[in-house]
Design a protein around this motif. Sequence first.
Motif, PDB file in Angstrom:
ATOM      1  N   GLU A 101       1.749   0.511   2.826  1.00 52.89           N
ATOM      2  CA  GLU A 101       1.537  -0.658   2.478  1.00 52.89           C
ATOM      3  C   GLU A 101       0.014  -0.722   1.221  1.00 52.89           C
ATOM      4  O   GLU A 101       0.513  -0.983   0.733  1.00 52.89           O
ATOM      5  N   GLN A 102      -0.322   0.222   1.438  1.00 56.12           N
ATOM      6  CA  GLN A 102      -1.160   0.904   0.322  1.00 56.12           C
ATOM      7  C   GLN A 102      -0.490   1.340  -1.131  1.00 56.12           C
ATOM      8  O   GLN A 102      -1.220   0.862  -1.852  1.00 56.12           O
ATOM      9  N   LYS A 103       0.516   2.346  -0.454  1.00 62.50           N
ATOM     10  CA  LYS A 103       1.340   1.862  -2.012  1.00 62.50           C
ATOM     11  C   LYS A 103       1.906   0.289  -2.695  1.00 62.50           C
ATOM     12  O   LYS A 103       1.367   0.840  -4.284  1.00 62.50           O
ATOM     13  N   VAL A 104       1.815  -0.270  -1.808  1.00 58.62           N
ATOM     14  CA  VAL A 104       2.663  -1.364  -2.681  1.00 58.62           C
ATOM     15  C   VAL A 104       1.216  -2.035  -3.327  1.00 58.62           C
ATOM     16  O   VAL A 104       1.208  -2.684  -4.544  1.00 58.62           O
ATOM     17  N   SER A 105       0.340  -1.761  -2.217  1.00 50.97           N
ATOM     18  CA  SER A 105      -1.567  -2.473  -2.781  1.00 50.97           C
ATOM     19  C   SER A 105      -1.349  -2.066  -4.090  1.00 50.97           C
ATOM     20  O   SER A 105      -1.976  -2.999  -4.777  1.00 50.97           O
ATOM     21  N   ASP A 106      -1.180  -0.905  -4.067  1.00 48.38           N
ATOM     22  CA  ASP A 106      -2.135  -0.098  -5.668  1.00 48.38           C
ATOM     23  C   ASP A 106      -1.237  -0.196  -6.376  1.00 48.38           C
ATOM     24  O   ASP A 106      -1.950  -0.480  -7.519  1.00 48.38           O
ATOM     25  N   LEU A 107       0.527  -0.493  -6.554  1.00 44.06           N
ATOM     26  CA  LEU A 107       0.648  -0.806  -7.377  1.00 44.06           C
ATOM     27  C   LEU A 107       0.680  -1.750  -8.277  1.00 44.06           C
ATOM     28  O   LEU A 107       0.883  -2.126  -9.142  1.00 44.06           O
ATOM     29  N   LEU A 108       0.893  -2.931  -7.464  1.00 43.23           N
ATOM     30  CA  LEU A 108       0.738  -4.269  -7.538  1.00 43.23           C
ATOM     31  C   LEU A 108      -0.696  -4.605  -8.257  1.00 43.23           C
ATOM     32  O   LEU A 108      -0.238  -5.329  -8.961  1.00 43.23           O
ATOM     33  N   ALA A 109      -1.791  -4.459  -8.361  1.00 41.41           N
ATOM     34  CA  ALA A 109      -3.004  -4.083  -8.650  1.00 41.41           C
ATOM     35  C   ALA A 109      -2.237  -3.402 -10.444  1.00 41.41           C
ATOM     36  O   ALA A 109      -3.304  -4.347 -10.760  1.00 41.41           O
ATOM     37  N   THR A 110      -2.139  -2.733 -10.218  1.00 40.33           N
ATOM     38  CA  THR A 110      -1.921  -2.377 -11.617  1.00 40.33           C
ATOM     39  C   THR A 110      -1.076  -4.267 -12.429  1.00 40.33           C
ATOM     40  O   THR A 110      -0.694  -3.565 -13.914  1.00 40.33           O
ATOM     41  N   MET A 111       0.213  -4.199 -11.962  1.00 40.23           N
ATOM     42  CA  MET A 111       1.268  -4.791 -12.909  1.00 40.23           C
ATOM     43  C   MET A 111       1.066  -6.285 -13.532  1.00 40.23           C
ATOM     44  O   MET A 111      -0.171  -6.762 -12.944  1.00 40.23           O
ATOM     45  N   THR A 112       1.767  -5.970 -14.608  1.00 41.74           N
ATOM     46  CA  THR A 112       0.999  -7.506 -14.924  1.00 41.74           C
ATOM     47  C   THR A 112       1.918  -8.863 -14.491  1.00 41.74           C
ATOM     48  O   THR A 112       3.038  -8.489 -14.115  1.00 41.74           O
ATOM     49  N   PHE A 126      10.409 -11.577   9.032  1.00 46.10           N
ATOM     50  CA  PHE A 126      10.776 -10.902   8.217  1.00 46.10           C
ATOM     51  C   PHE A 126      10.553 -10.446   7.166  1.00 46.10           C
ATOM     52  O   PHE A 126       9.329 -11.472   6.354  1.00 46.10           O
ATOM     53  N   ASP A 127       9.942  -8.936   6.611  1.00 44.99           N
ATOM     54  CA  ASP A 127       8.895  -8.608   5.742  1.00 44.99           C
ATOM     55  C   ASP A 127       9.653  -7.625   5.078  1.00 44.99           C
ATOM     56  O   ASP A 127       9.372  -7.416   3.559  1.00 44.99           O
ATOM     57  N   GLY A 128      11.296  -7.705   4.890  1.00 48.98           N
ATOM     58  CA  GLY A 128      11.921  -6.954   3.349  1.00 48.98           C
ATOM     59  C   GLY A 128      11.793  -8.419   2.448  1.00 48.98           C
ATOM     60  O   GLY A 128      10.833  -9.672   2.385  1.00 48.98           O
ATOM     61  N   PHE A 129      13.398  -8.537   1.372  1.00 47.73           N
ATOM     62  CA  PHE A 129      12.813  -9.845   0.780  1.00 47.73           C
ATOM     63  C   PHE A 129      14.117 -10.858   0.775  1.00 47.73           C
ATOM     64  O   PHE A 129      15.495 -10.121   1.753  1.00 47.73           O
ATOM     65  N   VAL A 130      13.953 -11.645   0.422  1.00 44.70           N
ATOM     66  CA  VAL A 130      15.303 -12.628   0.521  1.00 44.70           C
ATOM     67  C   VAL A 130      16.028 -12.646  -0.792  1.00 44.70           C
ATOM     68  O   VAL A 130      15.392 -12.797  -1.871  1.00 44.70           O
ATOM     69  N   LEU A 141       8.138  -4.329  -3.505  1.00 45.19           N
ATOM     70  CA  LEU A 141       8.040  -2.854  -3.406  1.00 45.19           C
ATOM     71  C   LEU A 141       8.023  -2.013  -2.396  1.00 45.19           C
ATOM     72  O   LEU A 141       8.336  -1.281  -1.894  1.00 45.19           O
ATOM     73  N   ARG A 142       7.732  -2.464  -1.236  1.00 51.96           N
ATOM     74  CA  ARG A 142       7.728  -2.449   0.350  1.00 51.96           C
ATOM     75  C   ARG A 142       9.222  -1.851   0.338  1.00 51.96           C
ATOM     76  O   ARG A 142       9.188  -0.464   0.985  1.00 51.96           O
ATOM     77  N   VAL A 143       9.995  -2.159  -0.051  1.00 52.61           N
ATOM     78  CA  VAL A 143      11.652  -2.093   0.112  1.00 52.61           C
ATOM     79  C   VAL A 143      12.221  -1.240  -0.513  1.00 52.61           C
ATOM     80  O   VAL A 143      12.559  -0.066  -0.374  1.00 52.61           O
ATOM     81  N   LYS A 144      12.069  -0.868  -1.620  1.00 51.08           N
ATOM     82  CA  LYS A 144      11.455   0.104  -2.251  1.00 51.08           C
ATOM     83  C   LYS A 144      10.782   2.059  -1.996  1.00 51.08           C
ATOM     84  O   LYS A 144      11.396   2.665  -1.710  1.00 51.08           O
ATOM     85  N   PHE A 145      10.126   1.831  -1.550  1.00 50.46           N
ATOM     86  CA  PHE A 145       9.199   2.621  -1.451  1.00 50.46           C
ATOM     87  C   PHE A 145       9.238   3.298   0.478  1.00 50.46           C
ATOM     88  O   PHE A 145      10.195   4.318   0.363  1.00 50.46           O
ATOM     89  N   ARG A 146      10.204   1.738   0.789  1.00 45.68           N
ATOM     90  CA  ARG A 146      11.160   2.642   2.192  1.00 45.68           C
ATOM     91  C   ARG A 146      12.241   3.111   1.875  1.00 45.68           C
ATOM     92  O   ARG A 146      12.890   4.106   2.844  1.00 45.68           O
ATOM     93  N   ALA A 147      13.257   3.151   1.000  1.00 41.71           N
ATOM     94  CA  ALA A 147      14.053   3.920   0.616  1.00 41.71           C
ATOM     95  C   ALA A 147      13.298   4.720  -0.856  1.00 41.71           C
ATOM     96  O   ALA A 147      14.803   5.203  -0.284  1.00 41.71           O
ATOM     97  N   GLY A 148      12.964   4.594  -0.468  1.00 41.39           N
ATOM     98  CA  GLY A 148      12.561   6.107  -0.906  1.00 41.39           C
ATOM     99  C   GLY A 148      12.494   6.240  -2.681  1.00 41.39           C
ATOM    100  O   GLY A 148      13.479   7.286  -3.282  1.00 41.39           O
ATOM    101  N   LEU A 149      13.231   5.144  -3.679  1.00 38.88           N
ATOM    102  CA  LEU A 149      13.168   5.364  -4.522  1.00 38.88           C
ATOM    103  C   LEU A 149      12.429   5.622  -5.954  1.00 38.88           C
ATOM    104  O   LEU A 149      12.789   5.908  -6.786  1.00 38.88           O
ATOM    105  N   PHE A 150      11.710   5.714  -5.531  1.00 41.64           N
ATOM    106  CA  PHE A 150       9.923   6.281  -6.024  1.00 41.64           C
ATOM    107  C   PHE A 150      10.600   7.758  -6.146  1.00 41.64           C
ATOM    108  O   PHE A 150       9.542   8.076  -6.887  1.00 41.64           O
ATOM    109  N   ASP A 151      11.159   8.289  -4.863  1.00 39.23           N
ATOM    110  CA  ASP A 151      10.657  10.028  -4.478  1.00 39.23           C
ATOM    111  C   ASP A 151      11.977  10.594  -5.126  1.00 39.23           C
ATOM    112  O   ASP A 151      12.221  12.084  -5.211  1.00 39.23           O
ATOM    113  N   LYS A 152      13.220   9.870  -4.481  1.00 39.49           N
ATOM    114  CA  LYS A 152      14.715  10.876  -5.081  1.00 39.49           C
ATOM    115  C   LYS A 152      14.766  10.612  -6.280  1.00 39.49           C
ATOM    116  O   LYS A 152      14.702   9.986  -7.492  1.00 39.49           O
TER     117      LYS A 152
END
Length: 867
Positions: free
Chosen positions: A67-78, A331-335, A400-411
Amino acid sequence: MKCSKKFFFTASAFAITLSGISACSNDSHITDKHSANSAQIQSSKAKNNHEIWGKVNSAVAKDPVIEQKVSDLLATMTLAQKVAQMIQPEIRDISFDDMRKYGFGSYLNGGGAFPNNNKHSTPQDWIALAEQMYQASIDDSLDGSSIPTMWGTDAVHGHNNVIGATLFPHNIGLGAANNPELIEKIAQITATEVMVTGIDWVFAPTVATVRDDRWGRTYEGYSEDPEIVKSYASAIVKGLQGHADSDFLGDDRVISTVKHFLGDGGTVNGDDQGDNISTEQELHDIHAQGYYGGLGAGAQSVMASFNSWHGKKSHGSHYLLTEVLKNKMGFDGFVVGDWNGHGQIKGCTNSDCPQAINAGLDIYMVPTDAWKPLMENTIAQVESGVIPMSRIDDAVSRILRVKFRAGLFDKPSPAKRKLSGKTELIGSESHRKVAQQAVRESLVLLKNNDNLLPLSPKMNILVAGDAANNIGKQSGGWTITWQGTGNKNTDFPGGSSIYDGLKQQVEGAGGKIELDEQGDYTHKPDVAIVVFGEEPYAEGHGDLGNLAYQRGKKTDLSLLKRLKAQGIPVVSVFISGRPMWVNAEINASNAFVAAWLPGSEGKAVADLLLTDSNNNIQHDFKGKLSFSWPNSPTQIVNRFDTNYQPLLPYGFGLSYADKSDKNVLSATLNETFIPDKNSVKANYIFAGKVVAPWQMLLVSEQDQAVIDSNSKTLSGITYRTVDKNVQEDAFRIVLDGSVNAGIRFINSNGFREDLSSELENNAAMVLSIKRESDISAPVFISMNCETIGAEAGSCSAHYDIAPQLKASEKGQWNTLSINLSCFANQGIEFDKIAVPFELRSSADVSLAISDLHFEPQLAQHADIQCQ
């Protein structure tokens, strides 16, 4: 009506308890397709009652670190970067440069879309596309963003778009198997084969509870009752994504999608994308249970449904998407939307729809070139306040939450992942063995007179029927191509037809076997196995007016009766995506097996039909009906209906151990059905897809080519599928004027057809057509008794529709009808039609066509008269 809330599946090895729901509700027992007041009556029952909906305790809890990673990244986005995360274009409509410039959060391949626009793309081609799109998405040189993209695909019965993949039985067959452990294995194998090609995300499982089998997506549902649906949703999500407490979204798992939210299986009359008028309690009890199972197991995405609930499109329903799904169910994923589904909302277009985002949609699925104006419009609507920034931030946070959970930033990138490129896993023998088990457990034995089955492989066996040696037909829709049409056995390397399995075992045991589709033979057989059934179809194109099989053209019944008249016992193997009214076919059969759509492993059917060489049973029938079998063509019947009188009940299925009193179909069934006076129906040649037995060709002078993919080119002409009402339900042809070119429909078997009934019914030829260019030369519509060199023959006729096209408004769809006398007066013999429709021109012209049929009782009122 009162009934127990605990349901037991007849003759099953296990029971499922649906705590706190009343699945006995009869939400859509509609026996009259034209029931006038049902919608009005039911509409008054719809209430927004939040208390009905319970919170889902997802196995995947929120992680403060993520959740912190999501918040931090969101704050940098246009704003532009955020909206790009919410746009999902299709591979045919974007380039790598587009991905680099805009940084889309995801993209998809629609059914029948392939890398390089090539149906026979190799796994390496899929990996290459995934790698290039990924690298473009993390390239921040143009858009300033390095957020990895996701690729979504419809892997609904295996990795079904990829040549050579293991194809499992469609969901209706898996429902008959009623084995959640097997389902989880199937899902895990699917995830593995998907990961081999570098794809991250699967649009499965479908958790529709089907209430009207006339619906063309019936085979995508596991059952008419939520007991199996709920259990299976959980099992499939675990198989695709892994277990939340162990291997969740690891290197061999993919993001899953429970779909379609909500009520797609309960529309009035089974109309695809139609209106569900269930009460809210019924919506919860019957249609939502798969979401409790799937979301409870940790599903990370939900796809919104095309259908409406009491007239309001689900894509635009704030109540269903936000208040119910996100707030009440938690539900906290995306639609994600379905194919341009947002464009169906009142007041929306494919390129402009703030209503969907405000309702709770997080990702627009926007194939075609509408993605760019949609993105631009959405940005402008946020800037003007039409869409609150808080709604954008919520949607992007979910993505972003789902992408972090799926490890897409690290894989690693797709080409470097653990399974990527291990092509030996696609269609591997171990995977196919699981699929073969699924085939064996899904088949349902409906009739077995005098214990004809199982057969000794030492007999002299005739195999007949057009599905006996046809892997494409036995696999159904969503098989390589979207509709499952245009495929040959060679498109299924490693797969097997039903005949293949029979042949292998019979010849191995020293018996004799002969294959003849028409039922002819060299030596009179001891028994005939006839494999027949529905042609493949997918969403939008499989809806029926009633459940009678082969209405008005009982060719399969004729084959069964001819064999029976010769004293040959008949075993029928029925391929279908739903239960159908086949009383006559059952009567003409000594044994009858509902095989559903078994997929690529047809050879496993022989394991049930045949004994081993020592006359021992190899495998008994385990499958039980998860859908009630209709008693008439118009009966819409479901478990727990107040007046429940199907031909065969939910849970029925014979085994070899059953005594003769269980063989309820031994007696002669009623074959008579008297339709109403308006029962004569339109005869379609093209209805969003080519209708059997016809086949569409591109023609250029004397050259012709079968159209077997969504785009095709021949000298002077190009073809591509386009959208009119639903995904790819129309096609465009562009002629450059260099040659005489066009399209032609012929019988796929090369036979002539007797269409004299069209004259008897005073029918007119009707087509929905849109001119996209000026008309500079004649545009001829023809009918013919020959397929080649037609214009030179005596049994041919044509009519120039250029004047009507010129008079129509450019860019607008128009319906054009032609009195069939225009062709009959020129000498066409309607009992010998080889080409029912051909359109050709030497003009430089662009035309789109979405519909082609013969409409009864319209001749005297047709637009074009030739008296």
